[in-house]
Scaffold this motif. Structure first.
Motif, PDB file in Angstrom:
ATOM      1  N   TYR A 132      43.364  33.795  62.257  1.00  0.00           N
ATOM      2  CA  TYR A 132      44.394  33.709  61.206  1.00  0.00           C
ATOM      3  C   TYR A 132      44.753  35.101  60.712  1.00  0.00           C
ATOM      4  CZ  TYR A 132      45.534  33.888  56.243  1.00  0.00           C
ATOM      5  OH  TYR A 132      46.069  34.233  55.041  1.00  0.00           O
ATOM      6  N   GLN A 133      46.037  35.317  60.393  1.00  0.00           N
ATOM      7  CA  GLN A 133      46.479  36.611  59.882  1.00  0.00           C
ATOM      8  C   GLN A 133      47.565  36.411  58.829  1.00  0.00           C
ATOM      9  OE1 GLN A 133      48.337  39.164  62.772  1.00  0.00           O
ATOM     10  NE2 GLN A 133      48.373  40.941  61.419  1.00  0.00           N
ATOM     11  N   ALA A 134      47.357  36.988  57.643  1.00  0.00           N
ATOM     12  CA  ALA A 134      48.390  36.999  56.607  1.00  0.00           C
ATOM     13  C   ALA A 134      49.374  38.120  56.928  1.00  0.00           C
ATOM     14  CB  ALA A 134      47.763  37.217  55.242  1.00  0.00           C
ATOM     15  N   LEU A 135      50.670  37.839  56.789  1.00  0.00           N
ATOM     16  CA  LEU A 135      51.686  38.787  57.231  1.00  0.00           C
ATOM     17  C   LEU A 135      52.411  39.517  56.092  1.00  0.00           C
ATOM     18  CD1 LEU A 135      53.313  36.745  60.145  1.00  0.00           C
ATOM     19  CD2 LEU A 135      51.463  38.437  60.257  1.00  0.00           C
ATOM     20  N   LEU A 136      52.146  39.152  54.850  1.00  0.00           N
ATOM     21  CA  LEU A 136      52.879  39.773  53.741  1.00  0.00           C
ATOM     22  C   LEU A 136      51.966  40.596  52.841  1.00  0.00           C
ATOM     23  CD1 LEU A 136      55.481  37.071  52.631  1.00  0.00           C
ATOM     24  CD2 LEU A 136      55.585  38.751  54.464  1.00  0.00           C
ATOM     25  N   LYS A 137      51.061  41.324  53.430  1.00  0.00           N
ATOM     26  CA  LYS A 137      50.145  42.136  52.635  1.00  0.00           C
ATOM     27  C   LYS A 137      50.883  43.316  52.001  1.00  0.00           C
ATOM     28  CE  LYS A 137      46.069  40.991  55.404  1.00  0.00           C
ATOM     29  NZ  LYS A 137      44.968  41.514  56.257  1.00  0.00           N
ATOM     30  N   GLY A 138      50.335  43.792  50.873  1.00  0.00           N
ATOM     31  CA  GLY A 138      50.892  44.955  50.213  1.00  0.00           C
ATOM     32  C   GLY A 138      51.851  44.648  49.079  1.00  0.00           C
ATOM     33  N   LYS A 139      52.186  43.380  48.863  1.00  0.00           N
ATOM     34  CA  LYS A 139      53.076  43.007  47.773  1.00  0.00           C
ATOM     35  C   LYS A 139      52.271  42.714  46.508  1.00  0.00           C
ATOM     36  CE  LYS A 139      56.497  40.940  50.917  1.00  0.00           C
ATOM     37  NZ  LYS A 139      57.537  41.966  50.728  1.00  0.00           N
ATOM     38  N   ARG A 140      52.945  42.754  45.361  1.00  0.00           N
ATOM     39  CA  ARG A 140      52.325  42.430  44.087  1.00  0.00           C
ATOM     40  C   ARG A 140      53.091  41.298  43.427  1.00  0.00           C
ATOM     41  NH1 ARG A 140      52.189  47.522  40.445  1.00  0.00           N
ATOM     42  NH2 ARG A 140      50.657  46.286  39.293  1.00  0.00           N
ATOM     43  N   ALA A 141      52.370  40.476  42.652  1.00  0.00           N
ATOM     44  CA  ALA A 141      53.006  39.326  42.010  1.00  0.00           C
ATOM     45  C   ALA A 141      52.590  39.225  40.543  1.00  0.00           C
ATOM     46  CB  ALA A 141      52.656  38.034  42.738  1.00  0.00           C
ATOM     47  N   LEU A 142      53.508  38.746  39.735  1.00  0.00           N
ATOM     48  CA  LEU A 142      53.267  38.471  38.327  1.00  0.00           C
ATOM     49  C   LEU A 142      53.702  37.041  38.048  1.00  0.00           C
ATOM     50  CD1 LEU A 142      52.732  39.210  35.318  1.00  0.00           C
ATOM     51  CD2 LEU A 142      55.088  40.078  35.234  1.00  0.00           C
ATOM     52  N   ILE A 143      52.799  36.262  37.467  1.00  0.00           N
ATOM     53  CA  ILE A 143      53.112  34.891  37.072  1.00  0.00           C
ATOM     54  C   ILE A 143      53.208  34.855  35.550  1.00  0.00           C
ATOM     55  CG2 ILE A 143      52.318  32.497  37.050  1.00  0.00           C
ATOM     56  CD1 ILE A 143      50.776  33.178  39.656  1.00  0.00           C
ATOM     57  N   ILE A 144      54.360  34.441  35.049  1.00  0.00           N
ATOM     58  CA  ILE A 144      54.590  34.318  33.607  1.00  0.00           C
ATOM     59  C   ILE A 144      54.729  32.826  33.307  1.00  0.00           C
ATOM     60  CG2 ILE A 144      56.100  34.928  31.688  1.00  0.00           C
ATOM     61  CD1 ILE A 144      57.036  37.340  33.358  1.00  0.00           C
ATOM     62  N   THR A 145      53.816  32.296  32.494  1.00  0.00           N
ATOM     63  CA  THR A 145      53.780  30.855  32.326  1.00  0.00           C
ATOM     64  C   THR A 145      53.623  30.451  30.864  1.00  0.00           C
ATOM     65  OG1 THR A 145      52.612  28.831  33.013  1.00  0.00           O
ATOM     66  CG2 THR A 145      51.272  30.810  32.749  1.00  0.00           C
ATOM     67  N   SER A 146      54.196  29.301  30.532  1.00  0.00           N
ATOM     68  CA  SER A 146      54.011  28.702  29.212  1.00  0.00           C
ATOM     69  C   SER A 146      53.300  27.367  29.395  1.00  0.00           C
ATOM     70  CB  SER A 146      55.361  28.504  28.508  1.00  0.00           C
ATOM     71  OG  SER A 146      56.198  27.638  29.256  1.00  0.00           O
ATOM     72  N   ARG A 147      52.453  27.035  28.407  1.00  0.00           N
ATOM     73  CA  ARG A 147      51.647  25.814  28.495  1.00  0.00           C
ATOM     74  C   ARG A 147      51.710  25.076  27.165  1.00  0.00           C
ATOM     75  NH1 ARG A 147      46.812  29.678  30.513  1.00  0.00           N
ATOM     76  NH2 ARG A 147      47.520  30.062  32.659  1.00  0.00           N
ATOM     77  N   GLY A 148      51.926  23.772  27.238  1.00  0.00           N
ATOM     78  CA  GLY A 148      52.040  22.981  26.018  1.00  0.00           C
ATOM     79  C   GLY A 148      50.743  22.921  25.238  1.00  0.00           C
ATOM     80  N   GLY A 149      49.614  22.815  25.944  1.00  0.00           N
ATOM     81  CA  GLY A 149      48.313  22.752  25.302  1.00  0.00           C
ATOM     82  C   GLY A 149      47.620  24.091  25.263  1.00  0.00           C
ATOM     83  N   ASN A 150      46.334  24.051  24.939  1.00  0.00           N
ATOM     84  CA  ASN A 150      45.546  25.270  24.826  1.00  0.00           C
ATOM     85  C   ASN A 150      44.313  25.195  25.730  1.00  0.00           C
ATOM     86  OD1 ASN A 150      46.759  26.936  22.486  1.00  0.00           O
ATOM     87  ND2 ASN A 150      46.654  24.870  21.638  1.00  0.00           N
ATOM     88  N   GLY A 151      43.741  26.364  26.026  1.00  0.00           N
ATOM     89  CA  GLY A 151      42.479  26.413  26.745  1.00  0.00           C
ATOM     90  C   GLY A 151      42.587  26.246  28.244  1.00  0.00           C
ATOM     91  N   PHE A 152      43.762  26.519  28.824  1.00  0.00           N
ATOM     92  CA  PHE A 152      43.936  26.376  30.270  1.00  0.00           C
ATOM     93  C   PHE A 152      43.639  27.668  31.027  1.00  0.00           C
ATOM     94  CE2 PHE A 152      46.583  22.939  28.598  1.00  0.00           C
ATOM     95  CZ  PHE A 152      46.197  21.873  29.404  1.00  0.00           C
ATOM     96  N   GLY A 153      43.412  28.750  30.318  1.00  0.00           N
ATOM     97  CA  GLY A 153      43.125  30.024  30.964  1.00  0.00           C
ATOM     98  C   GLY A 153      41.666  30.155  31.346  1.00  0.00           C
ATOM     99  N   PRO A 154      41.286  31.268  31.964  1.00  0.00           N
ATOM    100  CA  PRO A 154      39.896  31.498  32.377  1.00  0.00           C
ATOM    101  C   PRO A 154      38.930  31.365  31.197  1.00  0.00           C
ATOM    102  CG  PRO A 154      41.344  33.137  33.346  1.00  0.00           C
ATOM    103  CD  PRO A 154      42.169  32.382  32.361  1.00  0.00           C
TER     104      PRO A 154
END
Length: 213
Positions: A132-154
């Motif tokens: 197996y080989q991943a082909l899109l290495k070297g990119k960066r990502a940011l996820i911006i999210t809203s959540r109705g409840g609380n306590g869903f993070g790490p």
């Protein structure tokens, strides 16, 4: 020149908190990178087709170089979305947490861009063992999210029911995008003052990130 792809996944327009937070970040990022290019892809308020039998047949056609024209049509949008992702080194995804997962439009986008031979590959070595080989290495990502409840993070009390951020980390990591930052605002459905403070903190983190993302 930096190039950023922004994927908006909320079905809501002006009422979307994730969309508003993302656009606030983009304003700050564009100010810090005036010559950069931003491309927006709408998957929350524009229809992204779900995977069909025809898509699967075309995607796994045994001789891609001689793919019939009718099958090329079945992959046309996917080819466009993959090409768009490949052309940008930065990825921003704005999304709400929906029923413990990602909105269906975003799931459809993921299914369209995880493509054998384009974003990942599987070959056989001399012993017939799959490689197996991943082909899109070297990119960066940011996820911006809203959540109705609380306590869903790490470390939160509801972390185990959050199947949105982990799903995106797994799917994007599979194609090589494993440098991922998540910034969330929680509590929309709780006390308004609590959610307001959460949004203010998310905006602060996003402003800090804008100068070096």
């Amino acid at each position: 020149m930096k190039k950023m792809l922004v994927v908006h996944a909320s079905p809501r327009g002006e009422r979307s908190h994730s969309r508003r937070l993302a656009e606030s970040f983009l304003d700050a990022w564009q100010a810090a990178n005036p010559d950069a290019q931003i491309t927006r892809r709408e998957v929350g308020r524009a229809f992204i087709p779900h995977v069909t039998e025809a898509f699967v047949a075309a995607n796994f056609y045994p001789e891609p170089q001689s793919l019939p024209k009718v099958m090329k049509a079945d992959l046309q949008l996917s080819d466009e979305l993959v090409g768009e992702l490949i052309a940008h080194e930065l990825l921003v995804i704005s999304m709400p947490l929906y029923n413990f997962g990602v909105p269906s439009g975003l799931k459809a986008w993921i299914d369209q861009i995880v493509r054998l031979g384009l974003t990942f590959d599987i070959t056989q070595d001399s012993h017939g063992v799959a490689q197996y080989q991943a082909l899109l290495k070297g990119k960066r990502a940011l996820i911006i999210t809203s959540r109705g409840g609380n306590g869903f993070g790490p470390g939160g009390e509801n972390e185990g029911t959050n199947h949105a951020d982990p799903h995106l980390r797994t799917a994007l990591g599979y194609i090589g995008i494993d440098d991922i930052r998540v910034i969330a605002a929680e509590g929309e459905e709780s006390d308004k003052s609590v959610f307001l403070r959460a949004c203010e903190e998310a905006e602060r983190q996003l402003r800090d990130l804008a100068g070096h993302f």
